[in-house]
Design an enzyme around this catalytic site. Structure first.
Site, mmCIF file in Angstrom:
data_model
loop_
_atom_site.group_PDB
_atom_site.id
_atom_site.type_symbol
_atom_site.label_atom_id
_atom_site.label_comp_id
_atom_site.label_asym_id
_atom_site.label_seq_id
_atom_site.Cartn_x
_atom_site.Cartn_y
_atom_site.Cartn_z
ATOM 1 N N LYS A 74 -2.307 27.524 76.909
ATOM 2 C CA LYS A 74 -2.898 28.854 76.775
ATOM 3 C C LYS A 74 -2.679 29.382 75.363
ATOM 4 O O LYS A 74 -1.584 29.233 74.800
ATOM 5 C CB LYS A 74 -2.272 29.798 77.801
ATOM 6 C CG LYS A 74 -2.930 31.182 77.889
ATOM 7 C CD LYS A 74 -2.318 31.990 79.011
ATOM 8 C CE LYS A 74 -2.938 33.371 79.132
ATOM 9 N NZ LYS A 74 -2.361 34.154 80.236
ATOM 10 N N SER A 149 -5.475 36.342 83.404
ATOM 11 C CA SER A 149 -5.937 36.100 82.054
ATOM 12 C C SER A 149 -5.974 34.619 81.668
ATOM 13 O O SER A 149 -6.576 34.251 80.657
ATOM 14 C CB SER A 149 -5.018 36.844 81.065
ATOM 15 O OG SER A 149 -3.691 36.341 81.122
ATOM 16 N N SER A 173 -1.562 36.313 86.351
ATOM 17 C CA SER A 173 -2.489 35.653 85.427
ATOM 18 C C SER A 173 -2.468 34.142 85.469
ATOM 19 O O SER A 173 -3.284 33.498 84.812
ATOM 20 C CB SER A 173 -2.224 36.126 83.999
ATOM 21 O OG SER A 173 -2.620 37.466 83.833
#
Length: 486
Positions: A74, A149, A173
């Site tokens: 990420k 996210s 997330s």
């Protein structure tokens, strides 16, 4: 194939690390125009890393546990020499001079970096729609969001663009996008995994964890990244058990708590409720005892979160002022004007909204009414969990009230977007480990996520129950990847 099977094939020489890496790079090239899961693809580095693994194998050297496993990270985890943008204009050109602890441990274990994955800007969102690089798309239906996210990380795993990935979880997330994309997402106990090198959103809630196609792979990744880190004062010193060895321990006799408030939550889709209850019945068939129980303040977690998280974000994001690094506005007449313009131009609307909420909640005259009160409710939520775990071993809930929604569905209503995290936030508020895994599909063919929660540092139990359910239910017999090849 899972990580363990890849490892055995690599040792035997049935497949090389370079072949595995090239396979995934080809996959990325084929589907990225559709999925947009990556913000940066590090093909040259990936091939060089794979070649080193193959050379070590040819020389007869002992291979580390993740040797040659291609992973995605990420884009809010710092990677030395590789851009870390947080999908924001503010950090669009930022290249860290240091490595996060978790990624350092992955490279030490032989993993190969394929690239950095897309996310909601500064991890603030539930759909990946706030990324400055444009939204990622759900591999099961590209008209739907992948969640957020960590939407890029989940979409990349689901689309076969990597073997596994890392995400971050502040209020769901990792787990919510895992549910939307039909993969496994694990949020460890707060402090079990180092946050050093994770770009801060809400420091008392942020946690790094793995996303994978199956529970065993999630356990393998957690095994590598977990453990004490002197560079993170919130990282726990507790020893790390053997998570993979715990998977096959029997679950018969364990008590599974059905959290009443979650199945009475506003907006819970009937298909989601039915699928998750069917999963509960599957665990009962495996010998678990189902226990109906109440966590009275479970649904208060979301209101509490949206005071605490924006307050911490307001403080953490104050460092982006256009002075030392990050986006800097041009032609400002003064330092104050330059700082104000840099923040106004560098941050997107959702980030600004949360900074404003947090600044207000911390302001003189309101801090007691909002922030202090929210912290008191947070303590009550934790006590509810502690009380529940006195009578059960694991809690069971849906991961999200609905399956993946369409792009723009909540663009005019931020509160509706926030409700996507209704069922995941309480575990963050209490610091408990939680996992999402697929438990079925809705009528439109979109994955449904089952969430399991255990007590602090009980990841062994969490993975054990999840693995047994996964093996018995066999939900994910097919992947969405074939339809994505142009």
């Amino acid at each position: 194939m899972g990580i363990a099977e890849w490892r055995e094939q690599l040792k035997r020489g049935d497949v090389s690390a370079r072949e595995l890496t090239d396979h995934h790079l080809s996959r990325i090239e084929a589907v990225e125009p559709i999925i947009n899961a990556y913000t940066e693809v590090t093909a040259e580095r990936a091939r060089a890393d794979a070649d080193r693994i193959d050379a070590a194998r040819s020389a007869g050297e002992a291979l580390p546990p993740l040797a040659g496993v291609p992973l995605a990270i990420k884009d809010n985890l710092c990677t030395r020499g590789v851009r870390t943008s947080c999908s924001s204009r503010m950090l669009e050109t930022f290249v860290p001079p240091y490595e996060s602890t978790v990624t350092s441990r992955l490279w030490g274990a032989g993993a190969v970096l394929l690239g950095k994955t897309n996310l909601d800007e500064f991890a603030m969102g539930s759909s990946t729609e706030t990324s400055v690089f444009g939204p990622s798309r759900n591999p099961w239906n590209t008209d739907k969001v992948p969640g957020g996210s960590s939407g890029g990380s989940a979409a990349a795993v689901a689309a076969g663009e990597c073997v596994g990935s890392l995400g971050s979880d502040t209020g769901g997330s990792i787990r919510q996008p895992a549910a939307f994309c039909g993969v496994v997402g694990l949020k460890p106990t707060y402090g079990r995994v180092s946050r050093y090198g994770l770009v801060a959103f809400a420091s008392s809630l942020d946690q790094v964890g793995p996303i994978a196609t199956n529970v065993a792979d999630a356990a393998e990744l957690l095994q590598v990244i977990a453990g004490e880190d002197p560079r993170d004062s919130t990282c726990l010193k507790a020893p790390v058990p053997n998570y993979t060895a715990a998977l096959q321990q029997p679950v018969a006799g364990l008590k599974v708590g059905i959290v009443r408030e979650c199945f009475e939550a506003e907006g819970l889709d009937p298909e989601v409720k039915s699928s998750v209850m069917a999963a509960a019945n599957q665990l009962e068939a495996l010998g678990c005892e189902l226990v109906d129980l109440s966590c009275p303040r479970f649904n208060d977690g979301i209101a509490t979160y949206y005071v605490i998280a924006p307050s911490e974000a307001s403080a953490n994001l104050a460092r982006y002022d256009g002075v030392k690094y990050g986006y800097r506005a041009q032609d400002a007449a003064s330092l104050a004007e330059m700082t104000a313009s840099s923040r106004a131009e560098g941050f997107g609307d959702e980030v600004k909204r949360r900074i404003l909420i947090g600044t207000y909640a911390l302001s003189a005259g309101y801090v007691d009414a909002y922030y202090k009160k929210a912290q008191q409710v947070r303590t009550l939520i934790r006590r509810d969990f502690d009380r529940a775990f006195q009578s059960v071993d694991v809690l069971l809930t849906p991961t999200s009230p609905t399956t993946a929604f369409g792009f723009g569905a909540h663009s005019e209503d931020p509160l509706a977007m926030y409700l996507a995290d209704l069922l995941t936030i309480p575990a963050n508020m209490a610091g408990m480990p939680a996992i999402s895994l697929p438990c079925g599909f809705d009528g439109a063919g979109l994955p449904i996520g089952l969430q399991l929660i255990t007590g602090v540092l009980q990841e062994e139990r969490l993975l054990q129950v999840a693995w047994h359910y996964e093996q018995a239910a066999r939900v994910m017999q097919q992947r969405p990847t074939a339809a994505l090849v142009p």
